[in-house]
Design a protein around this motif. Structure first.
Motif, PDB file in Angstrom:
ATOM      1  N   THR A   1     -21.692  32.987  24.231  1.00 44.83           N
ATOM      2  CA  THR A   1     -20.391  32.329  24.528  1.00 44.83           C
ATOM      3  C   THR A   1     -19.075  33.189  24.521  1.00 44.83           C
ATOM      4  N   GLU A   2     -18.968  34.272  24.379  1.00 42.46           N
ATOM      5  CA  GLU A   2     -18.069  35.218  24.322  1.00 42.46           C
ATOM      6  C   GLU A   2     -17.354  35.698  25.650  1.00 42.46           C
ATOM      7  N   THR A   3     -18.371  35.458  26.539  1.00 43.16           N
ATOM      8  CA  THR A   3     -18.156  35.783  27.910  1.00 43.16           C
ATOM      9  C   THR A   3     -17.167  34.764  28.771  1.00 43.16           C
TER      10      THR A   3
ATOM     11  N   GLY B   1     -39.863  40.354  34.103  1.00 37.90           N
ATOM     12  CA  GLY B   1     -39.017  39.591  34.913  1.00 37.90           C
ATOM     13  C   GLY B   1     -37.954  40.323  35.500  1.00 37.90           C
ATOM     14  N   PRO B   2     -37.164  39.955  36.335  1.00 40.73           N
ATOM     15  CA  PRO B   2     -36.070  40.637  36.873  1.00 40.73           C
ATOM     16  C   PRO B   2     -34.965  41.053  36.052  1.00 40.73           C
ATOM     17  N   SER B   3     -34.098  41.800  36.381  1.00 43.13           N
ATOM     18  CA  SER B   3     -33.115  42.293  35.478  1.00 43.13           C
ATOM     19  C   SER B   3     -32.167  41.168  35.159  1.00 43.13           C
ATOM     20  N   GLY B   4     -31.880  41.058  33.949  1.00 40.15           N
ATOM     21  CA  GLY B   4     -30.893  39.870  33.227  1.00 40.15           C
ATOM     22  C   GLY B   4     -31.433  38.616  33.201  1.00 40.15           C
ATOM     23  N   CYS B   5     -32.806  38.812  33.163  1.00 39.95           N
ATOM     24  CA  CYS B   5     -33.640  37.328  32.805  1.00 39.95           C
ATOM     25  C   CYS B   5     -33.749  36.932  31.241  1.00 39.95           C
ATOM     26  N   GLY B   6     -33.370  38.010  30.451  1.00 42.89           N
ATOM     27  CA  GLY B   6     -33.302  37.790  29.250  1.00 42.89           C
ATOM     28  C   GLY B   6     -34.510  38.532  28.256  1.00 42.89           C
ATOM     29  N   LYS B   7     -35.178  39.527  28.893  1.00 39.54           N
ATOM     30  CA  LYS B   7     -36.163  40.444  28.232  1.00 39.54           C
ATOM     31  C   LYS B   7     -35.646  40.765  26.867  1.00 39.54           C
ATOM     32  N   THR B   8     -34.584  41.731  26.985  1.00 42.47           N
ATOM     33  CA  THR B   8     -34.015  42.268  25.705  1.00 42.47           C
ATOM     34  C   THR B   8     -33.523  41.328  24.870  1.00 42.47           C
TER      35      THR B   8
ATOM     36  N   THR C   1     -40.331  45.055  29.890  1.00 40.56           N
ATOM     37  CA  THR C   1     -40.519  46.033  30.993  1.00 40.56           C
ATOM     38  C   THR C   1     -40.428  45.617  32.176  1.00 40.56           C
ATOM     39  N   HIS C   2     -39.965  46.466  33.239  1.00 38.39           N
ATOM     40  CA  HIS C   2     -40.293  46.035  34.469  1.00 38.39           C
ATOM     41  C   HIS C   2     -41.142  47.080  35.218  1.00 38.39           C
ATOM     42  N   ASP C   3     -41.801  47.967  34.514  1.00 33.00           N
ATOM     43  CA  ASP C   3     -42.338  49.046  34.876  1.00 33.00           C
ATOM     44  C   ASP C   3     -43.761  48.541  35.184  1.00 33.00           C
TER      45      ASP C   3
ATOM     46  N   ALA D   1     -28.176  44.979  17.287  1.00 28.89           N
ATOM     47  CA  ALA D   1     -28.427  44.437  18.386  1.00 28.89           C
ATOM     48  C   ALA D   1     -27.664  44.888  19.795  1.00 28.89           C
ATOM     49  N   GLU D   2     -26.399  45.092  19.589  1.00 27.48           N
ATOM     50  CA  GLU D   2     -25.499  45.557  20.650  1.00 27.48           C
ATOM     51  C   GLU D   2     -25.525  46.938  20.670  1.00 27.48           C
ATOM     52  N   ALA D   3     -25.693  47.793  19.486  1.00 28.87           N
ATOM     53  CA  ALA D   3     -25.774  49.152  19.850  1.00 28.87           C
ATOM     54  C   ALA D   3     -27.037  49.714  20.500  1.00 28.87           C
ATOM     55  N   VAL D   4     -28.067  49.098  20.423  1.00 24.01           N
ATOM     56  CA  VAL D   4     -29.251  49.691  20.865  1.00 24.01           C
ATOM     57  C   VAL D   4     -29.301  48.979  22.359  1.00 24.01           C
ATOM     58  N   ARG D   5     -28.475  48.216  22.622  1.00 28.60           N
ATOM     59  CA  ARG D   5     -28.698  47.812  24.266  1.00 28.60           C
ATOM     60  C   ARG D   5     -28.240  49.070  25.244  1.00 28.60           C
ATOM     61  N   ASP D   6     -28.958  49.434  26.215  1.00 26.73           N
ATOM     62  CA  ASP D   6     -28.705  50.562  27.032  1.00 26.73           C
ATOM     63  C   ASP D   6     -27.495  50.115  27.681  1.00 26.73           C
TER      64      ASP D   6
HETATM   65  N1  LIG Z   1     -23.741  40.673  24.287  1.00 27.00           N
HETATM   66  C1  LIG Z   1     -23.677  39.900  25.231  1.00 27.00           C
HETATM   67  N2  LIG Z   1     -22.655  39.063  25.516  1.00 27.00           N
HETATM   68  C2  LIG Z   1     -22.876  38.356  26.767  1.00 27.00           C
HETATM   69  N3  LIG Z   1     -23.912  38.226  27.646  1.00 27.00           N
HETATM   70  C3  LIG Z   1     -24.814  38.862  27.246  1.00 27.00           C
HETATM   71  C4  LIG Z   1     -24.906  39.874  26.009  1.00 27.00           C
HETATM   72  N4  LIG Z   1     -26.026  40.399  26.145  1.00 27.00           N
HETATM   73  C5  LIG Z   1     -26.570  40.261  27.133  1.00 27.00           C
HETATM   74  N5  LIG Z   1     -26.080  39.246  27.890  1.00 27.00           N
HETATM   75  C6  LIG Z   1     -26.352  38.381  29.194  1.00 27.00           C
HETATM   76  O1  LIG Z   1     -27.720  37.804  28.875  1.00 27.00           O
HETATM   77  C7  LIG Z   1     -28.401  37.923  29.898  1.00 27.00           C
HETATM   78  C8  LIG Z   1     -29.899  38.395  29.650  1.00 27.00           C
HETATM   79  O2  LIG Z   1     -29.330  39.837  29.265  1.00 27.00           O
HETATM   80  P1  LIG Z   1     -30.764  40.854  28.982  1.00 27.00           P
HETATM   81  O3  LIG Z   1     -30.182  41.972  28.454  1.00 27.00           O
HETATM   82  O4  LIG Z   1     -31.889  39.913  27.843  1.00 27.00           O
HETATM   83  O5  LIG Z   1     -31.599  41.057  30.181  1.00 27.00           O
HETATM   84  P2  LIG Z   1     -32.792  41.810  30.490  1.00 27.00           P
HETATM   85  O6  LIG Z   1     -33.891  40.934  30.892  1.00 27.00           O
HETATM   86  O7  LIG Z   1     -33.296  42.599  29.260  1.00 27.00           O
HETATM   87  O8  LIG Z   1     -32.261  42.659  31.812  1.00 27.00           O
HETATM   88  P3  LIG Z   1     -32.880  44.256  31.968  1.00 27.00           P
HETATM   89  O9  LIG Z   1     -34.055  44.214  32.699  1.00 27.00           O
HETATM   90  O10 LIG Z   1     -31.576  44.598  32.920  1.00 27.00           O
HETATM   91  O11 LIG Z   1     -32.899  45.128  30.909  1.00 27.00           O
HETATM   92  C9  LIG Z   1     -27.829  38.625  31.168  1.00 27.00           C
HETATM   93  O12 LIG Z   1     -27.261  38.123  31.963  1.00 27.00           O
HETATM   94  C10 LIG Z   1     -26.810  39.424  30.343  1.00 27.00           C
HETATM   95  O13 LIG Z   1     -25.606  39.653  31.106  1.00 27.00           O
END
Ligand SMILES: Nc1ncnc2c1ncn2[C@@H]1O[C@H](COP(=O)(O)OP(=O)(O)OP(=O)(O)O)[C@@H](O)[C@H]1O
Ligand SMILES: [Mg+2]
Lengths: 229, 402
Positions: free
Chosen positions: A14-16, A40-47, A201-203, B397-402
């Motif tokens: 919600t900070e965004t 899944g595609p980039s930004g789908c929420g994997k991380t 992964t998306h590898d 969690a934020e620090a380890v994100r790339d």
């Molecule tokens: N700290 C954050 N604040 C706001 N939005 C975030 C934050 N972290 C991630 N997001 C958003 O949440 C969504 C999911 O992000 P996430 O990093 O989980 O994707 P991902 O699947 O790991 O992507 P990638 O394949 O690029 O690593 C994205 O739209 C991202 O912009």
């Protein structure tokens, strides 16, 4: 046996400016000995999902149950100890501490756990053999190849015998030879020692070797397939 | 691990450590020199002029007239001598007058001393160089000892005659001719220009002083640190007269010596403040650079307290390593030049007129070092607070994100 289970998991940022529903109601469970890839595609929420599973982040709602215990009830202090004792992590980069040698990096968690020296030595030499980096014990990470560094990271994650290993894009920085070697090692550990691996992964090379593939899109599971042997 | 981290960026850590070293050394050396100068000056002044305790008639101190004398001084002196901390006592007759030659006249204080006792109390006899005569070895009447400065001004040499004019006990103007027996130099030109010394027996006779009287009794103690208590004891034994410690007689001395203690503190505080900022700045940079790594360490299970300890250790080590080196260098410096001395007479000529010696012997005591060590430790701890807080605010969690 279930090692980890999520129920109706939500994570909303919600900070965004616009609210981002990174994880939008995910219920999943993993059993011991899985070798699963979240794709899944980039930004789908994997991380985001992986960070929730590993207790690095708190869900907006829903629960995560590891070994029968809901980890969202843990304080952040308890969470750190819980992570140390139960979960192994392998990240894409910055996995190792540059001032420590390969061996010291690998035994880092065992050290935090105050395991006796003899036990550490035995475990590390066993692991270094298993992952094929014997002889590199006293070398600093900067003098190891990317593949070797990731292998040390796997050794560190395994050293404390966690319940499962979470790996976020572990092969993203590796060439295909190193990727294949790393995957071989992990797959072997999975098969011979029944260690649970969960990747984000998306590898394609990782996806090809996975036994279970979970497809995410916009924070929800769209497909969940387990390879039938 | 924290120790190795310090050496990660060798150049940067070395620069900070060097800064601390140089800062500390600079501060310590400067205060050491100042302290040395003051200690020299105090010692020199006490030895040649003030001694440790003086007794006067109260009115003599206010208006320096020969009438305000002390009676029965030999009884007073015997009483004082019974005190075990007392090393020596001497009494003096004092008068104010004019020293003149054919060409010139200069106002002076005429000190009538008992040579044998005086030698035990003050070191003036040591301030006469061999070629400049002797300190009352002659039995002859009317011998005088004057300073080199005064000799120059009056244009006299050894064995020259000087006429001293003053008011006697009855208020009559009298004078006598004295022969210069010795020429001293205490390196305090103000004192030197004002003071001439004659034998008490000569001066008493010329002044018509009553029997068994004098204007000043000077007491030397075995250890000048005992002055305050001894003053109190003598006050009880000699209630009629004014008993003062050296710090009352020469308040300037006391002021300077207590000032120097604050100097060290103020000096070092300023230096520490500057160094503290340098350390904080460096460590904040370090943490910024290592955000990912620290996040990873916390993710895999190092708890906040351990991270806190690690950063704290790293930060304070910068201060402590620099501090140790700085202090060791300072100890060597003070020790070496404390023995050898630093001769500044070439560059600072007017110095001696203030009572300072032109050869400086830096002095630092254990307590000064302890004070500085405590300050280094405090600086290290305070400087590590900000970097540590910054490190702890990090979300893994934020620090380890790339
Ligand atoms: N700290 C954050 N604040 C706001 N939005 C975030 C934050 N972290 C991630 N997001 C958003 O949440 C969504 C999911 O992000 P996430 O990093 O989980 O994707 P991902 O699947 O790991 O992507 P990638 O394949 O690029 O690593 C994205 O739209 C991202 O912009
Ligand atoms: Mg990601």
């Amino acid at each position: 046996m279930k090692v980890i289970e999520t129920k109706e998991l939500f994570k909303t940022y919600t900070e965004t400016e616009v609210e981002v529903k990174a994880v939008n109601g995910i219920s999943l469970s993993f059993t011991e000995g899985e070798f699963a890839a979240i794709v899944g595609p980039s930004g789908c929420g994997k991380t985001t999902l992986l960070n929730l599973l590993g207790g690095l982040d708190k869900p907006t709602s829903g629960s995560i149950i590891i070994d029968g215990k809901d980890i969202s009830s843990l304080s952040s202090r308890q969470m750190i100890d819980f992570r140390m004792n139960n979960i192994g992590f392998v990240f894409q980069a910055y996995n190792l501490i540059p001032v420590l040698t390969a061996k010291e990096n690998a035994e880092f968690i065992m050290n935090l756990q105050k395991k006796p020296k003899a036990e550490r030595e035995a475990r590390i030499s066993e692991l270094f053999k298993a992952i094929g980096i014997e002889g590199k014990e006293n070398i600093r990470p900067s003098r190891l190849s990317g593949g070797q560094q990731q292998r040390v990271a796997v050794a560190r994650a395994l050293a404390s015998k966690p319940k499962f290993i979470l790996a976020d894009e572990p092969t993203a920085n590796l060439d295909s030879k190193a990727t294949t070697e790393l995957l071989d090692i992990m797959r072997k550990l999975n098969e011979e020692e029944n260690i649970t691996f969960i990747f984000a992964t998306h590898d394609q090379r990782v996806i090809d070797r996975a036994k279970r593939i979970i497809n995410l899109d916009d924070g929800i599971v769209v497909k969940d397939e387990t390879e039938v042997v | 691990m924290a120790w190795r981290n310090i050496w990660r960026n060798k150049l940067r850590s070395s620069v900070v450590i060097m800064a601390v070293t140089i800062g500390l050394f600079g501060g310590l050396a400067a205060t050491g020199i100042m302290k040395g100068m003051v200690v020299d000056m105090v010692k020199n002044t006490l030895e040649t002029q003030v001694s440790n305790i003086q007794i006067h008639n109260k009115d003599f101190m206010a208006n320096k007239e020969v009438n305000f004398l002390m009676k029965n001084t030999s009884e007073i002196i015997s009483k004082i001598k019974t005190d075990p901390v007392v090393a020596a006592v001497s009494e003096r007759t004092k008068s104010f007058g004019m020293a003149s030659t054919a060409s010139k006249g200069i106002g002076v204080i005429i000190n009538g001393v008992e040579p044998e006792n005086e030698k035990k109390v003050t070191q003036l006899f040591n301030k006469i160089e061999e070629e400049n005569g002797t300190y009352f070895t002659s039995d002859k009447k009317n011998r005088i000892i004057i300073s080199e400065n005064l000799a120059k001004k009056l244009n006299v040499k050894l064995k020259s005659k000087i006429v001293i004019t003053f008011q006697d006990y009855e208020g009559n103007l009298t004078g006598a001719s004295f022969k210069v027996e010795g020429i001293y130099n205490t390196h305090n030109s103000m004192f030197d220009e004002q003071n001439v010394f004659v034998k008490k027996t000569d001066l008493d006779r010329l002044l018509n002083m009553p029997e068994n009287t004098s204007h000043e009794i000077a007491v030397l103690l075995n250890d000048f640190q005992d002055t305050p208590e001894t003053v109190e004891r003598i006050k009880k034994a000699v209630p009629n007269y004014l008993v003062e410690g050296w710090y009352d007689i020469d308040p300037y001395l006391k002021l300077t010596s207590s000032l120097i203690t604050y100097m060290l503190f103020i000096f070092m505080s300023i230096i520490m403040l500057a160094l503290g900022f340098a350390i904080v700045n460096t460590m904040l940079m370090v943490i910024l650079e290592r955000t990912k790594e620290l996040g990873m360490i916390m993710a895999i299970g190092m708890n906040r307290f351990k991270v806190f300890k690690m950063i704290m250790f790293e930060t304070s080590m910068l201060a402590v390593v620099g501090g140790i080196v700085g202090i060791v260098v300072s100890i060597l410096f003070t020790w070496h030049f404390g023995n050898v001395g630093i001769d500044i007479s070439e560059v600072a000529q007017g110095f001696e007129s203030l009572g300072y010696s032109s050869v400086m012997h830096p002095v630092l005591e254990l307590i000064d070092y302890i004070e500085v060590i405590i300050m280094v430790i405090i600086t290290g701890i305070i400087a590590s607070i900000f970097p540590t807080i910054r490190a702890l605010k990090m979300k893994p969690a934020e620090a380890v994100r790339d």
